[in-house]
Design a protein around this motif. Sequence first.
Motif, PDB file in Angstrom:
ATOM      1  N   MET A 199       0.840  -1.170   0.000  1.00  0.00           N
ATOM      2  CA  MET A 199       0.000   0.000   0.000  1.00  0.00           C
ATOM      3  C   MET A 199       0.891   1.240   0.000  1.00  0.00           C
ATOM      4  N   PRO A 200       0.688   2.154  -0.922  1.00  0.00           N
ATOM      5  CA  PRO A 200       1.526   3.358  -0.988  1.00  0.00           C
ATOM      6  C   PRO A 200       1.275   4.277   0.212  1.00  0.00           C
ATOM      7  N   LEU A 201       2.280   5.046   0.535  1.00  0.00           N
ATOM      8  CA  LEU A 201       2.162   6.015   1.615  1.00  0.00           C
ATOM      9  C   LEU A 201       1.232   7.145   1.200  1.00  0.00           C
ATOM     10  N   SER A 202       0.473   7.626   2.159  1.00  0.00           N
ATOM     11  CA  SER A 202      -0.413   8.752   1.868  1.00  0.00           C
ATOM     12  C   SER A 202       0.393  10.049   1.913  1.00  0.00           C
ATOM     13  N   ARG A 203      -0.155  11.067   1.327  1.00  0.00           N
ATOM     14  CA  ARG A 203       0.492  12.384   1.324  1.00  0.00           C
ATOM     15  C   ARG A 203       0.729  12.862   2.764  1.00  0.00           C
ATOM     16  N   SER A 204      -0.227  12.647   3.639  1.00  0.00           N
ATOM     17  CA  SER A 204      -0.083  13.102   5.024  1.00  0.00           C
ATOM     18  C   SER A 204       1.034  12.343   5.749  1.00  0.00           C
ATOM     19  N   GLU A 205       1.207  11.050   5.450  1.00  0.00           N
ATOM     20  CA  GLU A 205       2.293  10.278   6.060  1.00  0.00           C
ATOM     21  C   GLU A 205       3.655  10.798   5.608  1.00  0.00           C
ATOM     22  N   ILE A 206       3.768  11.122   4.348  1.00  0.00           N
ATOM     23  CA  ILE A 206       5.023  11.662   3.813  1.00  0.00           C
ATOM     24  C   ILE A 206       5.327  13.015   4.446  1.00  0.00           C
ATOM     25  N   LEU A 207       4.333  13.869   4.526  1.00  0.00           N
ATOM     26  CA  LEU A 207       4.530  15.184   5.129  1.00  0.00           C
ATOM     27  C   LEU A 207       4.866  15.079   6.613  1.00  0.00           C
ATOM     28  N   GLU A 208       4.251  14.140   7.313  1.00  0.00           N
ATOM     29  CA  GLU A 208       4.566  13.936   8.730  1.00  0.00           C
ATOM     30  C   GLU A 208       6.004  13.485   8.910  1.00  0.00           C
ATOM     31  N   THR A 209       6.491  12.618   8.042  1.00  0.00           N
ATOM     32  CA  THR A 209       7.881  12.170   8.113  1.00  0.00           C
ATOM     33  C   THR A 209       8.826  13.334   7.860  1.00  0.00           C
ATOM     34  N   ILE A 210       8.536  14.147   6.878  1.00  0.00           N
ATOM     35  CA  ILE A 210       9.365  15.327   6.601  1.00  0.00           C
ATOM     36  C   ILE A 210       9.374  16.255   7.814  1.00  0.00           C
ATOM     37  N   ARG A 211       8.212  16.455   8.433  1.00  0.00           N
ATOM     38  CA  ARG A 211       8.137  17.311   9.615  1.00  0.00           C
ATOM     39  C   ARG A 211       9.009  16.752  10.741  1.00  0.00           C
ATOM     40  N   MET A 212       8.957  15.438  10.960  1.00  0.00           N
ATOM     41  CA  MET A 212       9.769  14.829  12.012  1.00  0.00           C
ATOM     42  C   MET A 212      11.260  15.004  11.722  1.00  0.00           C
ATOM     43  N   LEU A 213      11.638  14.879  10.462  1.00  0.00           N
ATOM     44  CA  LEU A 213      13.044  15.063  10.096  1.00  0.00           C
ATOM     45  C   LEU A 213      13.506  16.480  10.394  1.00  0.00           C
ATOM     46  N   GLN A 214      12.664  17.459  10.054  1.00  0.00           N
ATOM     47  CA  GLN A 214      13.038  18.859  10.200  1.00  0.00           C
ATOM     48  C   GLN A 214      12.905  19.351  11.639  1.00  0.00           C
ATOM     49  N   MET A 215      11.830  19.034  12.301  1.00  0.00           N
ATOM     50  CA  MET A 215      11.533  19.628  13.595  1.00  0.00           C
ATOM     51  C   MET A 215      12.022  18.794  14.780  1.00  0.00           C
ATOM     52  N   GLU A 216      12.024  17.493  14.643  1.00  0.00           N
ATOM     53  CA  GLU A 216      12.355  16.624  15.771  1.00  0.00           C
ATOM     54  C   GLU A 216      13.696  15.923  15.604  1.00  0.00           C
ATOM     55  N   HIS A 217      14.417  16.284  14.551  1.00  0.00           N
ATOM     56  CA  HIS A 217      15.744  15.719  14.300  1.00  0.00           C
ATOM     57  C   HIS A 217      15.716  14.196  14.311  1.00  0.00           C
ATOM     58  N   LEU A 218      14.727  13.641  13.611  1.00  0.00           N
ATOM     59  CA  LEU A 218      14.577  12.199  13.491  1.00  0.00           C
ATOM     60  C   LEU A 218      15.857  11.589  12.938  1.00  0.00           C
ATOM     61  N   ASP A 219      16.242  10.466  13.467  1.00  0.00           N
ATOM     62  CA  ASP A 219      17.344   9.709  12.893  1.00  0.00           C
ATOM     63  C   ASP A 219      16.933   8.240  12.775  1.00  0.00           C
ATOM     64  N   ILE A 220      17.682   7.524  11.981  1.00  0.00           N
ATOM     65  CA  ILE A 220      17.451   6.101  11.816  1.00  0.00           C
ATOM     66  C   ILE A 220      18.307   5.413  12.875  1.00  0.00           C
ATOM     67  N   ARG A 221      17.692   4.657  13.761  1.00  0.00           N
ATOM     68  CA  ARG A 221      18.426   4.096  14.886  1.00  0.00           C
ATOM     69  C   ARG A 221      19.311   2.918  14.478  1.00  0.00           C
ATOM     70  N   THR A 222      18.819   2.049  13.597  1.00  0.00           N
ATOM     71  CA  THR A 222      19.575   0.833  13.314  1.00  0.00           C
ATOM     72  C   THR A 222      19.332   0.360  11.886  1.00  0.00           C
ATOM     73  N   VAL A 223      20.395  -0.116  11.266  1.00  0.00           N
ATOM     74  CA  VAL A 223      20.309  -0.818   9.990  1.00  0.00           C
ATOM     75  C   VAL A 223      20.886  -2.204  10.234  1.00  0.00           C
ATOM     76  N   THR A 224      20.144  -3.222   9.846  1.00  0.00           N
ATOM     77  CA  THR A 224      20.620  -4.594  10.041  1.00  0.00           C
ATOM     78  C   THR A 224      20.607  -5.346   8.715  1.00  0.00           C
ATOM     79  N   LEU A 225      21.322  -6.443   8.697  1.00  0.00           N
ATOM     80  CA  LEU A 225      21.389  -7.291   7.514  1.00  0.00           C
ATOM     81  C   LEU A 225      21.224  -8.734   7.968  1.00  0.00           C
ATOM     82  N   GLY A 226      20.221  -9.411   7.467  1.00  0.00           N
ATOM     83  CA  GLY A 226      20.006 -10.812   7.804  1.00  0.00           C
ATOM     84  C   GLY A 226      20.720 -11.709   6.803  1.00  0.00           C
ATOM     85  N   ILE A 227      21.498 -12.621   7.293  1.00  0.00           N
ATOM     86  CA  ILE A 227      22.254 -13.542   6.433  1.00  0.00           C
ATOM     87  C   ILE A 227      22.052 -14.957   6.957  1.00  0.00           C
ATOM     88  N   SER A 228      21.670 -15.876   6.085  1.00  0.00           N
ATOM     89  CA  SER A 228      21.571 -17.281   6.462  1.00  0.00           C
ATOM     90  C   SER A 228      22.965 -17.898   6.427  1.00  0.00           C
TER      91      SER A 228
END
Length: 75
Positions: free
Chosen positions: A1-30
């Motif tokens: 399901m594609p992201l709604s316009r409001s979800e995209i705008l909320e993410t942008i707001r969090m990046l700008q106003m709340e200094h959102l960061d990505i906490r973790t990147v992981t890689l699963g390997i068998s």
Amino acid sequence: MPLSRSEILETIRMLQMEHLDIRTVTLGISLLDCAGGGGAATAAAVKAKLLRLAGRLVPEADRLGAELGIPIINK
């Protein structure tokens, strides 16, 4: 399901106003295909596979974070 316009705008707001960061990147390997041949052989196979598949995880996460302007804290 594609992201709604409001979800995209909320993410942008969090990046700008709340200094959102990505906490973790992981890689699963068998590692199932690394088993066999004794402990030393298995350890060597695991090391080789990790270096081959994940050897550039940290630099690529750093590059992507810099490109997007979003710090990735744990890699």
